[in-house]
Design a protein around this motif. Structure first.
Motif, PDB file in Angstrom:
ATOM      1  N   LYS A  85       0.822  -1.208   0.000  1.00  0.00           N
ATOM      2  CA  LYS A  85       0.000   0.000   0.000  1.00  0.00           C
ATOM      3  C   LYS A  85       0.855   1.257   0.000  1.00  0.00           C
ATOM      4  O   LYS A  85       0.520   2.260  -0.651  1.00  0.00           O
ATOM      5  CB  LYS A  85      -0.929  -0.010   1.216  1.00  0.00           C
ATOM      6  N   ASP A  86       1.971   1.230   0.728  1.00  0.00           N
ATOM      7  CA  ASP A  86       2.841   2.401   0.808  1.00  0.00           C
ATOM      8  C   ASP A  86       4.282   1.943   0.897  1.00  0.00           C
ATOM      9  O   ASP A  86       4.658   1.229   1.836  1.00  0.00           O
ATOM     10  CB  ASP A  86       2.474   3.257   2.027  1.00  0.00           C
ATOM     11  N   TYR A  87       5.076   2.316  -0.089  1.00  0.00           N
ATOM     12  CA  TYR A  87       6.492   1.935  -0.123  1.00  0.00           C
ATOM     13  C   TYR A  87       7.298   3.123  -0.630  1.00  0.00           C
ATOM     14  O   TYR A  87       7.009   3.664  -1.695  1.00  0.00           O
ATOM     15  CB  TYR A  87       6.705   0.730  -1.043  1.00  0.00           C
ATOM     16  N   TRP A  88       8.316   3.539   0.136  1.00  0.00           N
ATOM     17  CA  TRP A  88       9.179   4.639  -0.279  1.00  0.00           C
ATOM     18  C   TRP A  88      10.458   4.056  -0.853  1.00  0.00           C
ATOM     19  O   TRP A  88      11.287   3.495  -0.124  1.00  0.00           O
ATOM     20  CB  TRP A  88       9.483   5.553   0.905  1.00  0.00           C
ATOM     21  N   GLU A 103       5.940   9.886  -3.881  1.00  0.00           N
ATOM     22  CA  GLU A 103       6.991   9.874  -2.876  1.00  0.00           C
ATOM     23  C   GLU A 103       8.346   9.557  -3.507  1.00  0.00           C
ATOM     24  O   GLU A 103       9.358  10.156  -3.146  1.00  0.00           O
ATOM     25  CB  GLU A 103       6.689   8.856  -1.772  1.00  0.00           C
ATOM     26  N   ASP A 104       8.354   8.621  -4.449  1.00  0.00           N
ATOM     27  CA  ASP A 104       9.610   8.215  -5.069  1.00  0.00           C
ATOM     28  C   ASP A 104      10.210   9.328  -5.922  1.00  0.00           C
ATOM     29  O   ASP A 104      11.432   9.536  -5.916  1.00  0.00           O
ATOM     30  CB  ASP A 104       9.387   6.960  -5.910  1.00  0.00           C
ATOM     31  N   PHE A 105       9.370  10.042  -6.661  1.00  0.00           N
ATOM     32  CA  PHE A 105       9.848  11.201  -7.420  1.00  0.00           C
ATOM     33  C   PHE A 105      10.473  12.229  -6.470  1.00  0.00           C
ATOM     34  O   PHE A 105      11.556  12.758  -6.724  1.00  0.00           O
ATOM     35  CB  PHE A 105       8.690  11.863  -8.173  1.00  0.00           C
ATOM     36  N   THR A 106       9.762  12.514  -5.377  1.00  0.00           N
ATOM     37  CA  THR A 106      10.204  13.534  -4.431  1.00  0.00           C
ATOM     38  C   THR A 106      11.493  13.140  -3.729  1.00  0.00           C
ATOM     39  O   THR A 106      12.420  13.953  -3.577  1.00  0.00           O
ATOM     40  CB  THR A 106       9.093  13.798  -3.399  1.00  0.00           C
ATOM     41  N   ILE A 107      11.574  11.899  -3.292  1.00  0.00           N
ATOM     42  CA  ILE A 107      12.757  11.412  -2.575  1.00  0.00           C
ATOM     43  C   ILE A 107      13.985  11.433  -3.475  1.00  0.00           C
ATOM     44  O   ILE A 107      15.080  11.846  -3.055  1.00  0.00           O
ATOM     45  CB  ILE A 107      12.489   9.999  -2.027  1.00  0.00           C
ATOM     46  N   ALA A 108      13.843  11.000  -4.720  1.00  0.00           N
ATOM     47  CA  ALA A 108      14.978  10.981  -5.654  1.00  0.00           C
ATOM     48  C   ALA A 108      15.482  12.405  -5.913  1.00  0.00           C
ATOM     49  O   ALA A 108      16.696  12.643  -5.994  1.00  0.00           O
ATOM     50  CB  ALA A 108      14.572  10.309  -6.959  1.00  0.00           C
ATOM     51  N   LYS A 109      14.563  13.350  -6.039  1.00  0.00           N
ATOM     52  CA  LYS A 109      14.961  14.755  -6.252  1.00  0.00           C
ATOM     53  C   LYS A 109      15.674  15.299  -5.012  1.00  0.00           C
ATOM     54  O   LYS A 109      16.687  16.003  -5.127  1.00  0.00           O
ATOM     55  CB  LYS A 109      13.728  15.597  -6.588  1.00  0.00           C
ATOM     56  N   LEU A 198       9.308   9.223  11.526  1.00  0.00           N
ATOM     57  CA  LEU A 198       8.618   8.631  10.378  1.00  0.00           C
ATOM     58  C   LEU A 198       9.239   7.276  10.050  1.00  0.00           C
ATOM     59  O   LEU A 198      10.377   7.186   9.582  1.00  0.00           O
ATOM     60  CB  LEU A 198       8.719   9.563   9.170  1.00  0.00           C
ATOM     61  N   SER A 199       8.496   6.216  10.262  1.00  0.00           N
ATOM     62  CA  SER A 199       9.042   4.870  10.077  1.00  0.00           C
ATOM     63  C   SER A 199       9.414   4.591   8.624  1.00  0.00           C
ATOM     64  O   SER A 199      10.428   3.929   8.352  1.00  0.00           O
ATOM     65  CB  SER A 199       8.044   3.820  10.573  1.00  0.00           C
ATOM     66  N   LEU A 200       8.622   5.079   7.673  1.00  0.00           N
ATOM     67  CA  LEU A 200       8.935   4.859   6.266  1.00  0.00           C
ATOM     68  C   LEU A 200      10.231   5.568   5.876  1.00  0.00           C
ATOM     69  O   LEU A 200      11.004   5.063   5.048  1.00  0.00           O
ATOM     70  CB  LEU A 200       7.781   5.340   5.383  1.00  0.00           C
ATOM     71  N   TRP A 201      10.478   6.731   6.443  1.00  0.00           N
ATOM     72  CA  TRP A 201      11.702   7.481   6.195  1.00  0.00           C
ATOM     73  C   TRP A 201      12.908   6.744   6.778  1.00  0.00           C
ATOM     74  O   TRP A 201      13.965   6.643   6.139  1.00  0.00           O
ATOM     75  CB  TRP A 201      11.569   8.873   6.801  1.00  0.00           C
ATOM     76  N   ASN A 202      12.754   6.190   7.976  1.00  0.00           N
ATOM     77  CA  ASN A 202      13.837   5.418   8.590  1.00  0.00           C
ATOM     78  C   ASN A 202      14.176   4.189   7.770  1.00  0.00           C
ATOM     79  O   ASN A 202      15.357   3.881   7.532  1.00  0.00           O
ATOM     80  CB  ASN A 202      13.446   4.992  10.012  1.00  0.00           C
ATOM     81  N   ASP A 203      13.157   3.473   7.320  1.00  0.00           N
ATOM     82  CA  ASP A 203      13.378   2.265   6.531  1.00  0.00           C
ATOM     83  C   ASP A 203      14.057   2.609   5.206  1.00  0.00           C
ATOM     84  O   ASP A 203      14.984   1.910   4.776  1.00  0.00           O
ATOM     85  CB  ASP A 203      12.038   1.566   6.278  1.00  0.00           C
TER      86      ASP A 203
END
Length: 222
Positions: A85-88, A103-109, A198-203
């Motif tokens: 459902k949600d994967y960064w 999220e993936d576009f934003t994180i890569a930038k 943020l757990s997704l950010w940590n992972d």
């Protein structure tokens, strides 16, 4: 003469200069190629080439370079691409898959601009509501100064614009490498602790630091 490769990104052929790769870059390219295939490795090479060229530019030009590069990849929801459902995704996973969600576009930038030397204090990943689409969304904000109106890097509206022109976006919270802010109304928000909440950010950061690559359930290189 520069060699040219079709990288599996919609309508794009990148011209790759003979750049001198670092040992780390060669490790990244091999890891991605082994996991996702030859085209994916060439996308990572194109990314490194873009960053090498952008390093000579001013910050506003760097924003354009990075925004345009990643906005060429496919947009796909996490549940379809990763079966979650949600994967960064890390930047290497995003390039490997040739697809990702907002999220993936934003994180890569974000990681690309940090590597180019843009201060983390000038950047925030903003989680928000895209009002017209009636869905949650993420964009990257760049603050030229702490008190200035940020400009927004987005994969929906691909033109970089001041936040004041993005009335279609309703911020909820934002974060960078250190801090987390709650965004209520106008202004830069109220600091609400560290982004490590943020757990997704940590992972994501653990996978990024450990070069751990997951494989999508769809292949966008076929």
């Amino acid at each position: 003469m520069r060699s040219r490769w079709l990288l599996g990104i919609p309508f794009a052929i990148f011209s790759i200069a003979s750049i001198a790769l670092t040992q780390q870059e060669n490790i990244w390219i091999k890891a991605v190629q082994d996991e996702y295939g030859e085209r994916a490795g060439k996308r990572v090479l194109a990314w490194r080439d873009m960053l090498t060229k952008a390093d000579l530019n001013n910050e506003r030009e760097q924003l354009n370079n990075v925004n345009q590069f990643f906005n060429q990849l496919y947009f796909v929801d996490d549940i379809k691409l990763w079966g979650k459902k949600d994967y960064w995704a890390t930047p290497l996973e995003f390039l490997g898959a040739n697809a990702g969600d907002c999220e993936d576009f934003t994180i890569a930038k974000y990681f690309s601009l940090i590597e180019l030397g843009v201060s983390d204090k000038k950047l925030r990943l903003i989680y928000l509501k895209a009002i017209e689409l009636n869905q949650f969304h993420m964009v990257l904000a760049y603050y030229p100064t702490p008190a200035s109106v940020p400009i927004i890097l987005d994969n929906i509206d691909k033109e970089i614009k001041p936040a004041t022109e993005r009335t279609d976006l309703l911020p909820i919270y934002s974060f960078n490498g250190q801090h987390l802010w709650l965004m209520k109304g106008k202004g830069n928000g109220q600091q609400a602790g560290k982004s490590s909440r943020l757990s997704l950010w940590n992972d994501l950061r653990k996978r990024n630091d450990g070069l751990r690559l997951n494989h999508p359930i769809l292949n966008y290189d076929e």
